[in-house]
Design an enzyme around this catalytic site. Structure first.
Site, short mmCIF file in Angstrom:
data_model
loop_
_atom_site.label_atom_id
_atom_site.label_comp_id
_atom_site.label_asym_id
_atom_site.label_seq_id
_atom_site.Cartn_x
_atom_site.Cartn_y
_atom_site.Cartn_z
N GLU A 47 0.86 -1.19 0.00
CA GLU A 47 0.00 0.00 0.00
C GLU A 47 0.90 1.24 0.00
O GLU A 47 1.97 1.24 0.64
CB GLU A 47 -0.86 -0.02 1.29
CG GLU A 47 -1.62 1.24 1.58
CD GLU A 47 -2.27 1.23 2.98
OE1 GLU A 47 -1.69 0.65 3.92
OE2 GLU A 47 -3.36 1.81 3.10
N ASN A 110 -6.95 6.10 -1.82
CA ASN A 110 -5.86 5.17 -1.52
C ASN A 110 -6.06 4.02 -2.49
O ASN A 110 -7.01 3.25 -2.34
CB ASN A 110 -5.97 4.73 -0.05
CG ASN A 110 -4.77 3.91 0.37
OD1 ASN A 110 -4.04 3.37 -0.46
ND2 ASN A 110 -4.56 3.79 1.67
N LYS A 127 -9.36 1.91 -2.04
CA LYS A 127 -9.58 1.38 -0.69
C LYS A 127 -10.95 1.80 -0.15
O LYS A 127 -11.27 2.98 -0.06
CB LYS A 127 -8.48 1.88 0.24
CG LYS A 127 -8.50 1.30 1.64
CD LYS A 127 -7.27 1.77 2.39
CE LYS A 127 -7.19 1.20 3.78
NZ LYS A 127 -5.92 1.63 4.47
N GLU A 146 -6.34 8.66 7.51
CA GLU A 146 -6.78 8.27 6.17
C GLU A 146 -8.15 8.85 5.84
O GLU A 146 -8.40 9.19 4.68
CB GLU A 146 -6.81 6.74 6.04
CG GLU A 146 -5.42 6.11 6.09
CD GLU A 146 -5.44 4.66 5.70
OE1 GLU A 146 -5.06 3.84 6.55
OE2 GLU A 146 -5.83 4.34 4.58
N CYS A 172 -4.90 -3.01 2.76
CA CYS A 172 -4.65 -2.87 4.19
C CYS A 172 -5.83 -3.18 5.09
O CYS A 172 -6.18 -4.33 5.26
CB CYS A 172 -4.08 -1.48 4.48
SG CYS A 172 -3.20 -1.48 6.02
N ASN A 197 0.19 -0.97 5.40
CA ASN A 197 1.08 -0.15 6.25
C ASN A 197 0.42 -0.17 7.62
O ASN A 197 -0.55 0.58 7.84
CB ASN A 197 1.15 1.31 5.78
CG ASN A 197 1.90 1.53 4.48
OD1 ASN A 197 2.57 2.54 4.34
ND2 ASN A 197 1.81 0.65 3.51
#
Ligand code: ING
Length: 314
Positions: A47, A110, A127, A146, A172, A197
């Site tokens: 990621e 993302n 994501k 995020e 993730c 991550n």
């Protein structure tokens, strides 16, 4: 004839705020060379593989973070990767921060892409499950923003037919949610590729044992693999980034839920496994034969409710 994809998980060690994309891509090329040496067909990068995990930093104006985003893909920084993978006849999966201007509006995701053996982008995923919070939280020892910098993905969980396989991607935190794998399982996914991550320390429970954290990480992927009869390749960006420690533990998991390859270091490291796609068939046609055993008429609550609700009082 057995369909076997030799897949490489290209774990990356830390990327500091000061590290250039060029320096990172050079590391990624070295892993690609190792993958070529190992006879890989496909390589999975983590990621946000091109930069440090910037959502740990607060910016009042989110546009201050736009230097961490890619406005085009491919672009000059990653072109060497696309070119060499094409030369090698290898596909790869790359995670990055995507900035798009659409209808006069700026959108930030993302994102990860699947690039096929011909260097063409065969699939894109954004994501869906964004962990953490959108505003600075003074109660936390460190931030996980995020929800501030990215919008939730708007592409669903697609599965693509590429490289003679049914390939899917997630990113993730998505790996912790069973819905992620099941939506792809319902499209007969055979390999789920994901990067992560993940901070070594849990921002809510600082005293959580690192071993428990690693258990949650790998158990989530093993369960997703087993319950949907798919290979799962989970690849970390890890190590200490500007004082913040990210966990390693990259793995390749078989459709039986067994870890068949696991990273040993917290640095740049390639893990490799021969993924026999026909190993997916047993679970998909017996214990997890969805058509024979699922009863969606009883699953309605999964769609209709977002948050949980307690049972009515006696
Ligand atoms: N990172 C973490 C992850 O889901 C996290 C966030 C850590 C959530 C620990 C829950 C527990 O692995 C990202 N980037 O999603």
């Amino acid at each position: 004839m057995a369909r076997v994809l030799r897949i490489g998980g290209a774990q990356l060690g830390p990327i500091q705020k000061a590290d250039s994309r060029q320096a990172v891509v050079a590391r990624m090329l070295a892993l690609l060379d190792q993958a070529k040496e190992a006879g890989c067909d496909l390589v999975v990068y983590p990621e946000l593989a091109l930069t440090t995990f910037f959502p740990r930093w607060y910016a009042e104006d989110i546009a201050e973070m736009d230097d961490y985003f890619e406005r085009e893909m491919p672009n000059d920084a990653v072109k060497p990767l696309f070119d060499r993978a094409k030369d090698y006849g290898m596909g790869f999966c790359l995670g990055y921060a995507e900035l798009v201007e659409e209808g006069g509006e700026t959108h930030r995701f993302n994102t990860c892409i699947l690039v096929d053996r011909d260097g063409k982008i065969a699939g894109k995923y954004r994501k869906v499950h964004l962990p953490g919070h959108a505003d600075y939280d003074t109660s936390l020892r460190w931030q996980h923003l995020e929800k501030r910098y990215f919008e939730p993905g708007d592409l669903g969980f697609p599965v693509w037919r590429s490289m003679d396989a049914n390939l899917g991607m997630c990113i993730c935190n998505d790996r912790r949610w069973p819905e992620t794998y099941r939506v792809m399982g319902l499209q007969e996914v055979e390999v789920v590729m994901l990067g992560y991550n993940t901070p070594v320390e849990n921002q809510h429970t600082p005293d959580e044992a690192p071993a428990l954290r690693m258990f949650h990480n790998q158990m989530s992927m093993q369960a997703g693999a087993y319950q949907n009869g798919t290979w799962v390749v989970g690849v970390a960006k890890c190590g200490v980034e500007d004082g913040h420690d990210l966990m390693a533990g990259s793995v390749i998991v078989s459709p039986d839920g067994e870890i068949v390859a696991e990273a040993k270091t917290r640095e740049d490291e390639l893990i490799v496994a021969d993924c026999d796609l026909d190993k997916c068939t047993l679970n998909k046609t017996t214990i997890f034969n969805f058509a024979a055993h699922r009863r969606p008429e009883h699953y309605r609550m999964i769609i209709e409710r977002t948050g949980s609700e307690p049972p009515a009082a006696e």
